[in-house]
Design an enzyme around this catalytic site. Structure first.
Site, short mmCIF file in Angstrom:
data_model
loop_
_atom_site.label_atom_id
_atom_site.label_comp_id
_atom_site.label_asym_id
_atom_site.label_seq_id
_atom_site.Cartn_x
_atom_site.Cartn_y
_atom_site.Cartn_z
N GLY A 10 0.60 -1.54 0.15
CA GLY A 10 0.59 0.07 0.03
C GLY A 10 1.04 1.46 -0.23
O GLY A 10 2.47 1.24 0.12
N ASP A 58 -3.85 -13.08 3.11
CA ASP A 58 -4.49 -11.73 4.05
C ASP A 58 -4.08 -11.73 5.63
O ASP A 58 -4.01 -13.12 6.78
CB ASP A 58 -6.51 -11.95 3.94
CG ASP A 58 -7.32 -11.38 4.33
OD1 ASP A 58 -6.91 -10.64 5.62
OD2 ASP A 58 -7.62 -11.53 4.37
N ILE A 59 -4.09 -10.67 6.63
CA ILE A 59 -4.01 -10.76 7.75
C ILE A 59 -5.45 -11.48 8.85
O ILE A 59 -4.76 -11.86 10.01
CB ILE A 59 -3.69 -9.35 8.57
CG1 ILE A 59 -4.72 -8.85 8.57
CG2 ILE A 59 -2.36 -8.54 8.30
CD1 ILE A 59 -4.24 -7.29 9.64
N THR A 99 -10.71 -6.52 9.08
CA THR A 99 -9.33 -6.31 8.67
C THR A 99 -9.27 -5.26 9.62
O THR A 99 -7.88 -5.78 10.09
CB THR A 99 -9.00 -4.96 7.23
OG1 THR A 99 -9.46 -6.04 6.01
CG2 THR A 99 -7.46 -5.35 6.76
N THR A 124 -4.04 6.20 13.98
CA THR A 124 -4.54 6.89 12.77
C THR A 124 -4.64 8.35 14.00
O THR A 124 -5.59 7.53 15.62
CB THR A 124 -5.56 7.31 11.69
OG1 THR A 124 -6.12 7.84 11.76
CG2 THR A 124 -6.66 5.76 12.91
N ASP A 125 -4.46 9.85 13.98
CA ASP A 125 -5.25 10.68 14.91
C ASP A 125 -6.70 10.26 14.73
O ASP A 125 -7.47 10.96 14.98
CB ASP A 125 -4.96 11.99 14.40
CG ASP A 125 -5.08 12.20 13.00
OD1 ASP A 125 -5.83 11.90 12.04
OD2 ASP A 125 -4.13 13.44 12.43
N GLU A 126 -7.22 9.79 13.45
CA GLU A 126 -8.84 9.92 13.49
C GLU A 126 -9.40 9.25 14.27
O GLU A 126 -11.02 9.42 15.38
CB GLU A 126 -9.51 9.24 12.55
CG GLU A 126 -8.89 10.41 11.18
CD GLU A 126 -9.85 9.84 9.68
OE1 GLU A 126 -10.96 8.95 9.81
OE2 GLU A 126 -9.55 10.48 8.88
N TYR A 148 -14.52 3.64 9.79
CA TYR A 148 -13.48 3.53 9.75
C TYR A 148 -12.30 4.22 11.08
O TYR A 148 -11.71 2.96 11.07
CB TYR A 148 -12.60 4.56 8.11
CG TYR A 148 -11.02 4.64 8.35
CD1 TYR A 148 -10.48 3.47 8.25
CD2 TYR A 148 -10.92 6.27 9.18
CE1 TYR A 148 -8.94 3.46 8.63
CE2 TYR A 148 -9.34 6.24 8.90
CZ TYR A 148 -8.44 5.48 8.95
OH TYR A 148 -7.20 5.21 9.03
N ALA A 149 -12.50 4.97 11.17
CA ALA A 149 -12.13 6.21 12.87
C ALA A 149 -12.37 4.86 13.76
O ALA A 149 -11.22 4.32 14.67
CB ALA A 149 -12.59 6.81 12.91
N LYS A 152 -10.35 1.61 13.27
CA LYS A 152 -9.53 1.59 13.96
C LYS A 152 -8.92 1.70 15.07
O LYS A 152 -7.97 1.45 15.65
CB LYS A 152 -8.24 2.98 13.29
CG LYS A 152 -7.86 2.89 11.00
CD LYS A 152 -7.09 1.57 11.63
CE LYS A 152 -5.60 2.37 11.67
NZ LYS A 152 -4.88 1.03 11.58
N LYS A 187 -7.73 9.57 -2.15
CA LYS A 187 -7.86 9.96 -1.16
C LYS A 187 -7.52 11.79 -1.73
O LYS A 187 -7.39 11.51 -3.01
CB LYS A 187 -6.64 9.96 -0.39
CG LYS A 187 -6.57 8.75 0.24
CD LYS A 187 -7.20 9.08 1.47
CE LYS A 187 -7.85 7.42 1.89
NZ LYS A 187 -6.35 6.26 2.32
N ASN A 247 -8.74 22.70 3.91
CA ASN A 247 -9.25 21.88 2.65
C ASN A 247 -9.21 23.06 1.35
O ASN A 247 -8.28 22.56 0.26
CB ASN A 247 -10.20 20.86 2.20
CG ASN A 247 -10.06 19.77 3.02
OD1 ASN A 247 -9.20 19.37 3.94
ND2 ASN A 247 -11.16 19.64 3.96
O1 DAU Z 1 -5.80 11.48 9.89
C1 DAU Z 1 -5.45 10.46 9.26
C2 DAU Z 1 -6.23 10.08 7.95
O2 DAU Z 1 -6.37 11.23 7.45
C3 DAU Z 1 -6.30 8.31 8.21
O3 DAU Z 1 -6.14 7.74 8.92
C4 DAU Z 1 -7.18 7.82 6.99
O4 DAU Z 1 -6.82 6.99 5.90
C5 DAU Z 1 -7.12 9.14 5.39
O5 DAU Z 1 -8.29 8.45 5.19
C6 DAU Z 1 -7.71 11.02 6.21
O6 DAU Z 1 -8.33 10.74 6.62
P1 DAU Z 1 -9.45 12.01 5.81
O7 DAU Z 1 -10.79 11.54 5.63
O8 DAU Z 1 -8.91 13.12 6.86
O9 DAU Z 1 -9.15 11.88 4.27
P2 DAU Z 1 -9.33 12.45 2.78
O10 DAU Z 1 -8.13 11.96 2.46
O11 DAU Z 1 -10.65 11.78 2.40
O12 DAU Z 1 -10.08 14.06 3.05
C7 DAU Z 1 -9.07 14.51 3.76
C8 DAU Z 1 -10.25 15.58 3.98
O13 DAU Z 1 -10.93 16.71 2.57
C9 DAU Z 1 -11.69 16.11 4.59
O14 DAU Z 1 -11.60 16.66 5.65
C10 DAU Z 1 -12.51 15.82 3.44
C11 DAU Z 1 -12.34 16.33 2.32
N1 DAU Z 1 -12.73 15.83 0.78
C12 DAU Z 1 -12.50 14.79 0.35
C13 DAU Z 1 -12.08 14.31 -0.65
C14 DAU Z 1 -11.73 12.49 -0.64
C15 DAU Z 1 -13.50 16.54 -0.01
O15 DAU Z 1 -13.48 17.39 0.31
N2 DAU Z 1 -13.89 16.09 -1.33
C16 DAU Z 1 -13.19 14.58 -1.48
O16 DAU Z 1 -13.56 14.70 -2.24
#
Ligand code: DAU
Length: 344
Positions: A10, A58-59, A99, A124-126, A148-149, A152, A187, A247
């Protein structure tokens, strides 16, 4: 040391495998189920390395895990294997508990029996949930809000229970939002970069004012290795990049680097239960002698350049399973969304 890295095909896992192999004292076994985001293309440069072995498995399967431990005489584990994407956990939570909780339980049990010298859980910080103000400390209560959170957090707590009950020499890392080369384009950053390259709209959830602390994958892996070597058994360590951004500001930077118009931004219907902000207090890790080195502006520019020069890597992904996923999450949203220049 003979180290089992799970999920090594990954995003974070593959960078970590490469980093560990740079140390002549390590042998690395990568156990990966190669589900949608596991990708051996991430490791072509080390696939024939004399101190590296890949096992497809697979774990969650105790027999597979037991065999890997026996065949390779495993001395330490770094668990990177996980279902990681919040939006997918909203579409179908079941695989996440499997998982991230059951898989961690299987690994822990095998690690206990093998009396490993170290077990590092990449959490994760989540797990802290949304943080209105201030910074989450390692001893704060966990308050996960997405499937997800929560999954984890389940894995994280299981690891803690093995330290308390069985004295397993485990450490836990809670990293912030990670970005860099080879990240699956579901992401935020790789999705926005690759969409922008193709002049496709960038779907920004809600008002775009959500905040994340961005951590380069190179810094994240360096911190994991540092904690693997020096962390206190039973210790939990936050890892943050010190780059908190909205963002919308990140989307604007990506478009600026690519020379694309801001009108590509679309404000779309929000993610259900969307966490407003994550922020971690990293003083414990700093006291252990580690700090991040990559500035967000430099790291983001290098990442944008990587996606620009590795189109075949991400086009292969985006033309496969990803299309149906994208349509499911964004199809309707983009039809209803509003353009940046209209809203602002
Ligand atoms: O904080 C650590 C975490 O960060 C990891 O544990 C997770 O695996 C990882 O997916 C990530 O979680 P987020 O939900 O914060 O990441 P993501 O990239 O999905 O989204 C980042 C921010 O952007 C969040 O506020 C949602 C926003 N976003 C995301 C996507 C995919 C959008 O606005 N539009 C989008 O299409």
């Amino acid at each position: 040391m003979r180290i089992l890295v799970t999920g090594g095909a990954g995003f974070i896992g593959s960078h970590l495998v490469r980093r560990l192999l740079a140390d002549k004292d390590h042998r690395v076994v990568n156990l990966d189920a190669l589900r949608y985001s596991g990708n051996l293309d991430n490791l072509t440069d080390v696939s024939n390395h004399p101190r590296y072995a890949f096992v497809h498995g697979d774990i969650c399967d105790p027999k597979t895990v037991e065999k890997v431990f026996k065949d390779h005489d495993i001395e330490a584990v770094i668990n990177c294997a996980a279902e990681t994407h919040v939006d997918r956990s909203i579409l179908d939570p079941s695989g996440f508990a499997r998982t991230d909780v059951v898989g961690t339980a299987v690994l822990l049990e095998q690690a206990r029996q093998a009396k490993v010298a170290r077990f590092l859980q990449v959490s994760t910080d989540e797990v802290y949930g949304s943080v209105k103000e201030g910074w989450s400390k390692e001893e704060d209560a966990l308050a996960p809000r997405s499937p997800y959170a929560a999954s984890k957090a389940g894995g994280d707590l299981l690891v803690q229970s093995y330290t308390t009950t069985f004295n397993l020499p485990a450490v836990i890392t809670r990293g912030s939002n990670t970005y860099g080369p080879n990240q699956y384009p579901e992401k935020f950053i790789p999705l926005f970069v690759t969409n922008a390259v193709d002049d496709q709209p960038l779907p920004l959830y809600g008002d775009g004012r959500y905040r994340r602390d961005w951590l380069s994958v190179f810094d994240h892996c360096a911190a994991i290795e540092h904690i693997f070597r020096r962390g206190e058994p039973g210790g939990i360590y936050n890892i943050g990049g010190g780059n908190e951004r909205e963002n919308l500001a990140v989307a604007e930077l990506i478009l600026k680097h690519l020379g694309k118009p801001m009108s590509l931004i679309r404000f779309v219907r929000d993610r259900p239960g969307h966490d407003r902000r994550y922020a971690v207090d990293c003083r414990r890790l700093h006291a252990l002698g580690w700090r991040p080195t990559v500035s967000f502006e430099d790291g983001l520019r290098a990442t944008v350049d990587w996606y620009r020069s590795h189109e075949s890597w991400w086009r292969k992904i985006k033309s496969g399973e990803f299309r149906a996923y994208y349509e499911q999450v964004y199809g309707q949203r983009l039809n209803e969304g509003s353009r940046f220049d209209v809203q602002s």
